[in-house]
Write a protein that holds these residues in place. Structure first.
Motif, PDB file in Angstrom:
ATOM      1  N   GLU A   1     -28.818 -56.235  28.370  1.00  0.00           N
ATOM      2  CA  GLU A   1     -27.810 -56.949  27.595  1.00  0.00           C
ATOM      3  C   GLU A   1     -28.467 -58.103  26.858  1.00  0.00           C
ATOM      4  OE1 GLU A   1     -24.468 -58.131  29.885  1.00  0.00           O
ATOM      5  OE2 GLU A   1     -23.697 -56.092  30.085  1.00  0.00           O
ATOM      6  N   ARG A   2     -28.084 -58.268  25.605  1.00  0.00           N
ATOM      7  CA  ARG A   2     -28.671 -59.311  24.770  1.00  0.00           C
ATOM      8  C   ARG A   2     -27.628 -59.894  23.854  1.00  0.00           C
ATOM      9  NH1 ARG A   2     -33.128 -56.172  21.585  1.00  0.00           N
ATOM     10  NH2 ARG A   2     -33.187 -58.151  20.453  1.00  0.00           N
ATOM     11  N   VAL A   3     -27.817 -61.167  23.508  1.00  0.00           N
ATOM     12  CA  VAL A   3     -27.077 -61.764  22.406  1.00  0.00           C
ATOM     13  C   VAL A   3     -27.860 -61.461  21.140  1.00  0.00           C
ATOM     14  CG1 VAL A   3     -26.257 -63.886  21.353  1.00  0.00           C
ATOM     15  CG2 VAL A   3     -26.076 -63.584  23.832  1.00  0.00           C
ATOM     16  N   LEU A   4     -27.234 -60.785  20.213  1.00  0.00           N
ATOM     17  CA  LEU A   4     -27.915 -60.318  19.012  1.00  0.00           C
ATOM     18  C   LEU A   4     -27.481 -61.112  17.787  1.00  0.00           C
ATOM     19  CD1 LEU A   4     -27.531 -56.509  19.699  1.00  0.00           C
ATOM     20  CD2 LEU A   4     -29.673 -57.797  19.800  1.00  0.00           C
ATOM     21  N   VAL A   5     -28.428 -61.552  17.018  1.00  0.00           N
ATOM     22  CA  VAL A   5     -28.153 -62.243  15.757  1.00  0.00           C
ATOM     23  C   VAL A   5     -28.854 -61.467  14.645  1.00  0.00           C
ATOM     24  CG1 VAL A   5     -27.887 -64.498  16.835  1.00  0.00           C
ATOM     25  CG2 VAL A   5     -30.148 -63.763  16.050  1.00  0.00           C
ATOM     26  N   PRO A   6     -28.320 -61.514  13.437  1.00  0.00           N
ATOM     27  CA  PRO A   6     -28.948 -60.764  12.338  1.00  0.00           C
ATOM     28  C   PRO A   6     -30.288 -61.364  11.939  1.00  0.00           C
ATOM     29  CG  PRO A   6     -27.083 -62.054  11.535  1.00  0.00           C
ATOM     30  CD  PRO A   6     -27.062 -62.152  13.018  1.00  0.00           C
ATOM     31  N   ARG A   7     -31.319 -60.554  12.018  1.00  0.00           N
ATOM     32  CA  ARG A   7     -32.649 -60.930  11.554  1.00  0.00           C
ATOM     33  C   ARG A   7     -33.082 -59.897  10.523  1.00  0.00           C
ATOM     34  NH1 ARG A   7     -36.670 -61.143  16.179  1.00  0.00           N
ATOM     35  NH2 ARG A   7     -35.476 -59.348  16.949  1.00  0.00           N
ATOM     36  N   ASN A   8     -33.390 -60.348   9.349  1.00  0.00           N
ATOM     37  CA  ASN A   8     -33.612 -59.397   8.267  1.00  0.00           C
ATOM     38  C   ASN A   8     -34.764 -59.802   7.365  1.00  0.00           C
ATOM     39  OD1 ASN A   8     -31.575 -61.512   7.475  1.00  0.00           O
ATOM     40  ND2 ASN A   8     -31.920 -60.586   5.453  1.00  0.00           N
ATOM     41  N   ARG A   9     -35.278 -58.789   6.683  1.00  0.00           N
ATOM     42  CA  ARG A   9     -36.218 -58.967   5.593  1.00  0.00           C
ATOM     43  C   ARG A   9     -35.574 -58.337   4.366  1.00  0.00           C
ATOM     44  NH1 ARG A   9     -40.948 -56.389   9.343  1.00  0.00           N
ATOM     45  NH2 ARG A   9     -41.247 -58.170  10.763  1.00  0.00           N
ATOM     46  N   GLY A  10     -34.992 -59.182   3.529  1.00  0.00           N
ATOM     47  CA  GLY A  10     -34.214 -58.668   2.413  1.00  0.00           C
ATOM     48  C   GLY A  10     -32.986 -57.946   2.919  1.00  0.00           C
ATOM     49  N   PHE A  11     -32.796 -56.693   2.501  1.00  0.00           N
ATOM     50  CA  PHE A  11     -31.641 -55.910   2.937  1.00  0.00           C
ATOM     51  C   PHE A  11     -31.942 -55.070   4.176  1.00  0.00           C
ATOM     52  CE2 PHE A  11     -30.431 -56.010  -1.783  1.00  0.00           C
ATOM     53  CZ  PHE A  11     -29.586 -57.097  -1.592  1.00  0.00           C
ATOM     54  N   LEU A  12     -33.132 -55.227   4.768  1.00  0.00           N
ATOM     55  CA  LEU A  12     -33.510 -54.470   5.950  1.00  0.00           C
ATOM     56  C   LEU A  12     -33.402 -55.360   7.182  1.00  0.00           C
ATOM     57  CD1 LEU A  12     -34.692 -51.861   7.175  1.00  0.00           C
ATOM     58  CD2 LEU A  12     -36.965 -52.836   6.799  1.00  0.00           C
ATOM     59  N   PHE A  13     -32.632 -54.912   8.183  1.00  0.00           N
ATOM     60  CA  PHE A  13     -32.412 -55.687   9.397  1.00  0.00           C
ATOM     61  C   PHE A  13     -33.236 -55.106  10.536  1.00  0.00           C
ATOM     62  CE2 PHE A  13     -29.259 -57.277   6.742  1.00  0.00           C
ATOM     63  CZ  PHE A  13     -28.623 -58.365   7.321  1.00  0.00           C
ATOM     64  N   LEU A  14     -33.741 -55.986  11.403  1.00  0.00           N
ATOM     65  CA  LEU A  14     -34.639 -55.569  12.471  1.00  0.00           C
ATOM     66  C   LEU A  14     -33.899 -54.991  13.669  1.00  0.00           C
ATOM     67  CD1 LEU A  14     -37.139 -58.565  12.389  1.00  0.00           C
ATOM     68  CD2 LEU A  14     -37.253 -56.402  11.141  1.00  0.00           C
ATOM     69  N   ASP A  15     -32.670 -55.461  13.904  1.00  0.00           N
ATOM     70  CA  ASP A  15     -31.864 -54.982  15.026  1.00  0.00           C
ATOM     71  C   ASP A  15     -30.478 -54.599  14.548  1.00  0.00           C
ATOM     72  OD1 ASP A  15     -33.608 -55.200  17.317  1.00  0.00           O
ATOM     73  OD2 ASP A  15     -33.440 -57.381  17.152  1.00  0.00           O
ATOM     74  N   SER A  16     -29.763 -53.881  15.389  1.00  0.00           N
ATOM     75  CA  SER A  16     -28.390 -53.487  15.106  1.00  0.00           C
ATOM     76  C   SER A  16     -27.507 -53.918  16.266  1.00  0.00           C
ATOM     77  CB  SER A  16     -28.297 -51.972  14.916  1.00  0.00           C
ATOM     78  OG  SER A  16     -29.159 -51.532  13.893  1.00  0.00           O
ATOM     79  N   HIS A  17     -26.233 -54.155  15.974  1.00  0.00           N
ATOM     80  CA  HIS A  17     -25.308 -54.623  17.008  1.00  0.00           C
ATOM     81  C   HIS A  17     -24.411 -53.467  17.454  1.00  0.00           C
ATOM     82  CE1 HIS A  17     -22.315 -57.051  19.095  1.00  0.00           C
ATOM     83  NE2 HIS A  17     -23.147 -58.074  19.007  1.00  0.00           N
ATOM     84  N   PRO A  18     -24.546 -53.018  18.707  1.00  0.00           N
ATOM     85  CA  PRO A  18     -23.787 -51.844  19.159  1.00  0.00           C
ATOM     86  C   PRO A  18     -22.278 -52.017  19.055  1.00  0.00           C
ATOM     87  CG  PRO A  18     -25.342 -52.589  20.855  1.00  0.00           C
ATOM     88  CD  PRO A  18     -25.426 -53.557  19.738  1.00  0.00           C
ATOM     89  N   ALA A  19     -21.771 -53.177  19.488  1.00  0.00           N
ATOM     90  CA  ALA A  19     -20.316 -53.387  19.444  1.00  0.00           C
ATOM     91  C   ALA A  19     -19.824 -53.437  18.007  1.00  0.00           C
ATOM     92  CB  ALA A  19     -19.950 -54.669  20.189  1.00  0.00           C
ATOM     93  N   GLY A  20     -20.604 -54.077  17.144  1.00  0.00           N
ATOM     94  CA  GLY A  20     -20.212 -54.142  15.743  1.00  0.00           C
ATOM     95  C   GLY A  20     -20.221 -52.778  15.089  1.00  0.00           C
ATOM     96  N   CYS A  21     -21.247 -51.969  15.391  1.00  0.00           N
ATOM     97  CA  CYS A  21     -21.304 -50.618  14.846  1.00  0.00           C
ATOM     98  C   CYS A  21     -20.121 -49.779  15.340  1.00  0.00           C
ATOM     99  CB  CYS A  21     -22.614 -49.945  15.240  1.00  0.00           C
ATOM    100  SG  CYS A  21     -24.084 -50.629  14.431  1.00  0.00           S
ATOM    101  N   GLY A  22     -19.789 -49.934  16.614  1.00  0.00           N
ATOM    102  CA  GLY A  22     -18.657 -49.197  17.164  1.00  0.00           C
ATOM    103  C   GLY A  22     -17.346 -49.602  16.538  1.00  0.00           C
ATOM    104  N   LYS A  23     -17.165 -50.908  16.347  1.00  0.00           N
ATOM    105  CA  LYS A  23     -15.925 -51.400  15.732  1.00  0.00           C
ATOM    106  C   LYS A  23     -15.825 -50.933  14.287  1.00  0.00           C
ATOM    107  CE  LYS A  23     -12.288 -54.274  15.512  1.00  0.00           C
ATOM    108  NZ  LYS A  23     -12.072 -54.469  14.063  1.00  0.00           N
TER     109      LYS A  23
END
Length: 405
Positions: free
Chosen positions: A3-25
């Motif tokens: 389990e992790r607290v996820l924040v958006p980390r990106n290079r331009g329009f490319l993001f390094l991680d994805s948020h499972p709950a957000g994707c599900g919602k």
């Protein structure tokens, strides 16, 4: 469980991680936004295969097919699992959420993760159709966007490029600075060289779509009246230099020519049909990589507001036409057009005026930057309304189990 607290980390329009709950919602919101059919889908719906089912229009095709047509069958995508250091790709989490929806709707939809270009995937799909779905496929939706393709016969790997043909292309593009402010810049892309066009056509054209149809036809798995549609895009004159008249445009033209060839073949063998479906503009992981498309889409949203038709509603219309719930409407080239709302003369005239006026100083007044930036983040499960991003979430979500109905 990780389990992790996820924040958006990106290079331009490319993001390094994805948020499972957000994707599900996000998937759940798309499901709710898709209108249900008046009479409800049949209990034993048609068997469909969606290739490229985890993102963009392919995801919309999967969800709309479930809700509008009650499909069962197989959905294919290529996603990365979570690791110790990284979350899974957004499509992994979207697929898990889609599987939950299919299960709740009582639909037997199998999700396969792997290389759709390979013959091994084609064999696996064919075996499932034969053993689990009565040996007959009613529909195939092809929605694959990939940077590379390895030909399973020759072993040659082809790479697609985003380049104009004939001469360099100078266009405006939209970027965001570290504070999230929109900037309009000019970017020049050099022309295609050597075999750039042939390589791009080999990846993004109709070759693999045709191999899928021939493979399934050879196994005797296409039902009488079988229909297939490959999802495509034409776009605005403002972006045609890098898109429709560029290397990607050459691939799209090949895709449309393939549709004609396949249509003749299917008509003779199973009384079937093949066509391309031209979709309207949307913010997708593929489109954000194309110079000028981000600026154009932000301006289009600024002009149309809520009248910009989202992918889920467009694909609901596609399924209605494929199943006969609505008349099949084709243009002079035999294509289904789901982009007419975007390409009307009056809409394009206003967008063109704003394009000419767009600078870093004026862009906030001309385009819906807040919407566009949020849409990009939502591709990765961030900025989704109703999600508390301060809460830790489980990231090691499993791929849907297809060993049981």
């Amino acid at each position: 469980m990780s389990e992790r607290v996820l924040v958006p980390r990106n290079r331009g329009f490319l993001f390094l991680d994805s948020h499972p709950a957000g994707c599900g919602k996000l998937v759940g919101d798309m499901w709710q936004a898709c209108p249900a059919p008046v009479d409800g889908p049949e209990d034993d719906g048609p068997v469909a295969l969606v290739i490229g089912s985890s993102a963009g229009y392919g995801l919309a095709a999967t969800l709309a097919g479930l809700k509008r047509a009650g499909i069962r069958g197989i959905a294919v995508s290529f996603e990365k699992a979570p690791t110790v250091r990284r979350t899974a790709t957004a499509g992994w989490y979207r697929t898990a959420a889609t599987a939950d929806i299919a299960r709740a709707a009582g639909r037997d939809l199998v999700f396969l993760n792997g290389d759709a270009f390979s013959d091994a995937m084609k064999d696996e799909v064919a075996d499932l159709i034969e053993q689990r779905f009565g040996g007959r496929l009613d529909y195939l939706i092809y929605s694959v966007a990939a940077p590379r393709r390895t030909d399973p016969v020759t072993g040659t790997t082809y790479a697609s490029v985003l380049k104009p043909i004939g001469r360099a292309n100078l266009t405006k593009t939209l970027v965001f600075d570290d504070e999230g402010r929109g900037e309009v810049r000019e970017v020049e892309t050099g022309p295609a060289e050597g075999d750039d066009v042939e390589q791009t056509v080999a990846v993004m054209g109709g070759a693999d779509w045709e191999r899928w149809i021939e493979h399934l036809l050879g196994r005797g798995l296409l039902a009488d009246g079988f229909s297939t549609a490959a999802l495509s895009y034409i776009g605005s004159p403002l972006t045609e230099g890098i898109y429709r008249q560029g290397t990607i445009g050459a691939a799209k033209s090949h895709l449309e020519a393939t549709a004609c060839t396949l249509h003749e073949r299917l008509d003779k063998t199973v009384g079937g049909r093949a066509m391309t479906s031209v979709n309207g503009a949307a913010v997708t992981q593929s489109s954000t990589a194309i110079p000028g498309i981000a600026l154009y889409t932000g301006l289009l949203r600024g002009v149309l507001g809520e009248n910009l038709v989202p992918p889920i509603r467009q694909l609901a219309s596609l399924w209605d036409q494929l199943t006969g719930a609505a008349p099949l409407t084709l243009d002079d080239e035999g294509r289904i057009r789901l982009d007419t709302w975007e390409l009307t003369d009056d809409v394009q005239a206003v967008v063109a005026e704003r394009w000419e006026a767009a600078t870093t100083a004026t862009i906030a007044d001309l385009a819906d930057l807040e919407w566009f930036r949020a849409e990009v983040q939502r591709l990765y499960g961030f900025s989704v309304p109703g999600i508390d991003y301060s809460v830790a979430v489980a990231t090691d979500i499993s791929w849907p189990d297809h060993t049981r109905p």
